[in-house]
Design a protein around this motif. Structure first.
Motif, PDB file in Angstrom:
ATOM      1  N   TRP A  83       0.826  -1.203   0.000  1.00  0.00           N
ATOM      2  CA  TRP A  83       0.000   0.000   0.000  1.00  0.00           C
ATOM      3  C   TRP A  83       0.867   1.262   0.000  1.00  0.00           C
ATOM      4  O   TRP A  83       0.618   2.195  -0.768  1.00  0.00           O
ATOM      5  CB  TRP A  83      -0.927  -0.022   1.204  1.00  0.00           C
ATOM      6  CG  TRP A  83      -1.701   1.231   1.468  1.00  0.00           C
ATOM      7  CD1 TRP A  83      -1.664   1.999   2.591  1.00  0.00           C
ATOM      8  CD2 TRP A  83      -2.672   1.854   0.605  1.00  0.00           C
ATOM      9  NE1 TRP A  83      -2.516   3.073   2.494  1.00  0.00           N
ATOM     10  CE2 TRP A  83      -3.153   3.010   1.283  1.00  0.00           C
ATOM     11  CE3 TRP A  83      -3.154   1.574  -0.664  1.00  0.00           C
ATOM     12  CZ2 TRP A  83      -4.105   3.864   0.715  1.00  0.00           C
ATOM     13  CZ3 TRP A  83      -4.105   2.426  -1.220  1.00  0.00           C
ATOM     14  CH2 TRP A  83      -4.568   3.551  -0.535  1.00  0.00           C
TER      15      TRP A  83
ATOM     16  N   PHE B 120       2.441   1.611  -3.367  1.00  0.00           N
ATOM     17  CA  PHE B 120       1.443   2.066  -4.329  1.00  0.00           C
ATOM     18  C   PHE B 120       1.207   3.567  -4.207  1.00  0.00           C
ATOM     19  O   PHE B 120       1.132   4.283  -5.217  1.00  0.00           O
ATOM     20  CB  PHE B 120       0.134   1.309  -4.107  1.00  0.00           C
ATOM     21  CG  PHE B 120      -1.008   1.798  -4.962  1.00  0.00           C
ATOM     22  CD1 PHE B 120      -1.122   1.407  -6.281  1.00  0.00           C
ATOM     23  CD2 PHE B 120      -1.951   2.672  -4.433  1.00  0.00           C
ATOM     24  CE1 PHE B 120      -2.165   1.873  -7.078  1.00  0.00           C
ATOM     25  CE2 PHE B 120      -2.987   3.150  -5.222  1.00  0.00           C
ATOM     26  CZ  PHE B 120      -3.098   2.746  -6.550  1.00  0.00           C
ATOM     27  N   LEU B 121       1.099   4.059  -2.980  1.00  0.00           N
ATOM     28  CA  LEU B 121       0.872   5.492  -2.769  1.00  0.00           C
ATOM     29  C   LEU B 121       2.048   6.321  -3.282  1.00  0.00           C
ATOM     30  O   LEU B 121       1.847   7.369  -3.913  1.00  0.00           O
ATOM     31  CB  LEU B 121       0.653   5.774  -1.283  1.00  0.00           C
ATOM     32  CG  LEU B 121      -0.664   5.290  -0.679  1.00  0.00           C
ATOM     33  CD1 LEU B 121      -0.639   5.461   0.838  1.00  0.00           C
ATOM     34  CD2 LEU B 121      -1.849   6.058  -1.275  1.00  0.00           C
TER      35      LEU B 121
ATOM     36  N   LEU C  67       1.887   6.132  -7.084  1.00  0.00           N
ATOM     37  CA  LEU C  67       0.755   6.932  -7.557  1.00  0.00           C
ATOM     38  C   LEU C  67       1.066   8.421  -7.450  1.00  0.00           C
ATOM     39  O   LEU C  67       0.792   9.202  -8.375  1.00  0.00           O
ATOM     40  CB  LEU C  67      -0.492   6.593  -6.740  1.00  0.00           C
ATOM     41  CG  LEU C  67      -1.775   7.343  -7.113  1.00  0.00           C
ATOM     42  CD1 LEU C  67      -2.257   6.915  -8.495  1.00  0.00           C
ATOM     43  CD2 LEU C  67      -2.859   7.112  -6.065  1.00  0.00           C
TER      44      LEU C  67
ATOM     45  N   GLY D  79       1.562   1.512  -8.695  1.00  0.00           N
ATOM     46  CA  GLY D  79       1.023   2.861  -8.550  1.00  0.00           C
ATOM     47  C   GLY D  79       1.470   3.802  -9.642  1.00  0.00           C
ATOM     48  O   GLY D  79       0.708   4.665 -10.100  1.00  0.00           O
TER      49      GLY D  79
END
Length: 541
Positions: A172, A175-176, A179, A226
């Protein structure tokens, strides 16, 4: 503070923030300018089947904002207020994650709630860039908060008895970060200190260096997912342009001095321009002071906040590592503004990441003082809110320009006459032609793309022009094929005189009309391309 009072205060902060934005939007005090129009056009094209990867014309802002706006358009219609609705929702998410950050970094929900109250009526700079959409500022703030929250949660798990964190959390966070890299490189001011913070935690919690390999691999996988659009674009078109844009290539072109001179200039700009915008002492588009009688008290509050924070961190205050992460974000912003070309930008937008950390530290100081002063300790918070609201009122009363993203005065165009302009062009059959950047894209969006006028005219009074103003090449083809062209100028008498002179020399007849800030040259006896009269060319061409 009782639990129900705490959450009632959090709800009030969200309602207050939503109310302020609604008040500004409904009264039209935030003009619809070209950068926001490009987001709107991208969203319209997405609904028509387009899939842009980056903001038109610049490969350092991903198209997430346009996809979010496209969703709003699909639900509510293609209206300017729908764009602002997306920004409002993002800002409420930013406030909610700031509340959560207060709990993580200070161990008390009250810090985050009070910070959210301070941010509900923030500085004019924060209000501006979280009300209108420029392609990624609201998204970057929310993603930045989520990055810090994920890093703090991972650190807590690493410090726990088992010293391990779940795999999904590493994915997570990766991914952040990925992104954020695609959406807006500004998120690096969160990602870099979060990475340092976690490396320190991992180094002390891992018994063997090999234990770090799995988490780092998960981070990398999450980051690749991401940032998949970023990598896809890089593999297709190469990394050079992406890296150049990410490091401030567009701004670097305005600086021609040596590195030391640039750093000195950035330091001067940081102290005179950046600090005053960040503290709300002036709007980003003007050197005029806001709420001047309260300014000395505001400076005292922020000086006291800095002193309080320094003393706490030196004394090993609980959760000091998490607070150091917040300080790391502040330090990264300042280093970035000093050492990169972004320091030449006077607008104040790159200081937005300071909003949450500064508000959290101020809230922590106020709640600390409450133990000694009681409810009188909330006086600094009330003063900051009044100060911000006063500054906002001053700005909306000076309309035009209102709360504008345009800080170059000649380009501060009063677009309230845009409907009249569209009607005039329609009546006279003028649907194609040439104008400047600040007219071209609002005109295209608000006319439902019936009026395509590409930005080939200079808006700088010294006639400087950059091809970067021309953001969408399909429009170039449409205008090039048109057998009829018109010209629209704004706030540029010298350019108007130049056009008249050039038309006469070419033996071209024309008519003129002025509508508000728009000077229209229409009914040309033949199409005239800007290249014929020495316009639409970069300096040196």
């Amino acid at each position: 503070m009782n639990s129900w009072r705490l959450w009632a205060a959090a709800g009030a902060a969200l309602c207050l923030a939503a109310g302020l934005k609604l008040w500004i939007i409904l009264n039209g005090w935030a003009p619809f300018n070209a950068d926001e129009a490009i987001v709107a056009l991208m969203a319209r094209h997405i609904l028509q089947g387009a899939r842009p990867v980056f903001f038109y014309g610049q490969a350092y802002m991903g198209s997430l904002a346009a996809f979010l706006v496209a969703t709003a358009f699909a639900w509510f219609g293609q209206q300017v207020w729908a764009i602002r609705l997306v920004q409002g929702v993002l800002y409420l998410g930013f406030l909610m994650t700031t509340i959560w950050l207060g709990r993580r970094a200070f161990g008390f929900w009250g810090v985050g709630v009070l910070a959210a109250i301070l941010l509900a009526i923030p500085t004019v700079n924060v209000t501006l860039y979280t009300t209108v959409s420029l392609g990624g500022y609201g998204e970057a703030l929310l993603i930045g908060n989520l990055i810090m929250l994920a890093a703090m949660r991972l650190a807590d798990d690493l410090r726990s008895e088992g010293g391990a964190a779940p795999a999904w959390l590493w994915l997570w966070l990766g991914f952040l970060v990925g992104l954020g890299l695609w959406v807006f490189g500004l998120t690096l001011v969160f990602s870099l200190p979060a990475g340092v913070y976690l490396l320190v935690q991992m180094r002390y919690s891992a018994k063997k260096m090999s234990a770090l390999l799995a988490p780092l691999a998960l981070l990398a996988v999450g980051g690749l997912i991401g940032a998949a659009p970023w990598w896809g674009y890089a593999l297709k078109y190469g990394f050079a342009r992406l890296i150049g844009e990410l490091s401030g290539g567009a701004i670097a072109s305005v600086e021609s001095s040596g590195w030391l001179a640039r750093v000195a200039g950035h330091l001067l700009g940081l102290s005179l321009l950046g600090s005053t915008v960040t503290l709300g002492l002036r709007p980003p588009w003007s050197a005029s002071w806001l709420a001047l009688p309260l300014a000395p008290f505001v400076l005292f509050i922020w000086t006291a906040t800095a002193g309080y924070t320094w003393r706490n961190l030196r004394s090993g205050y609980p959760r000091s590592a998490e607070q150091l992460l917040l300080v790391g974000v502040i330090a990264t912003v300042f280093l970035g503004m000093i050492c990169t070309p972004f320091g030449a930008d006077p607008s104040g937008r790159y200081f937005l990441p300071l909003a949450a950390p500064m508000s959290l530290f101020a809230a922590a100081m106020i709640l600390h003082l409450r133990r000694r002063w009681g409810n009188w300790a909330f006086a600094p918070a009330a003063l900051l809110i009044v100060f911000h609201l006063w500054g906002t009122l001053q700005c909306v009363q000076r309309f035009p320009p209102g709360i504008t993203t345009q800080y170059y005065v000649p380009a501060q165009i009063d677009h309230r006459r845009m409907p009249d302009l569209i009607e005039f062009l329609e009546q006279h059959g003028e649907r194609r032609g040439y104008t400047n950047y600040w007219v071209a894209y609002p005109l295209a969006f608000l006319s439902q793309e019936r009026m395509i006028f590409i930005p080939r005219l200079p808006y700088h009074l010294d006639f400087r022009y950059t091809p970067r103003d021309d953001r969408y090449t399909p429009y170039d083809e449409i205008v090039a094929q048109s057998e009829r062209t018109a010209y629209i100028c704004t706030n540029h008498p010298e350019l108007e005189a130049y056009l008249r002179q050039q038309f006469r020399q070419l033996g071209v007849s024309w008519e003129e009309e002025r509508i508000g800030d728009y000077q229209i040259f229409y009914s040309l006896s033949r199409p005239v391309r800007p290249e014929e009269i020495g316009l639409g060319l970069a300096v040196g061409e």
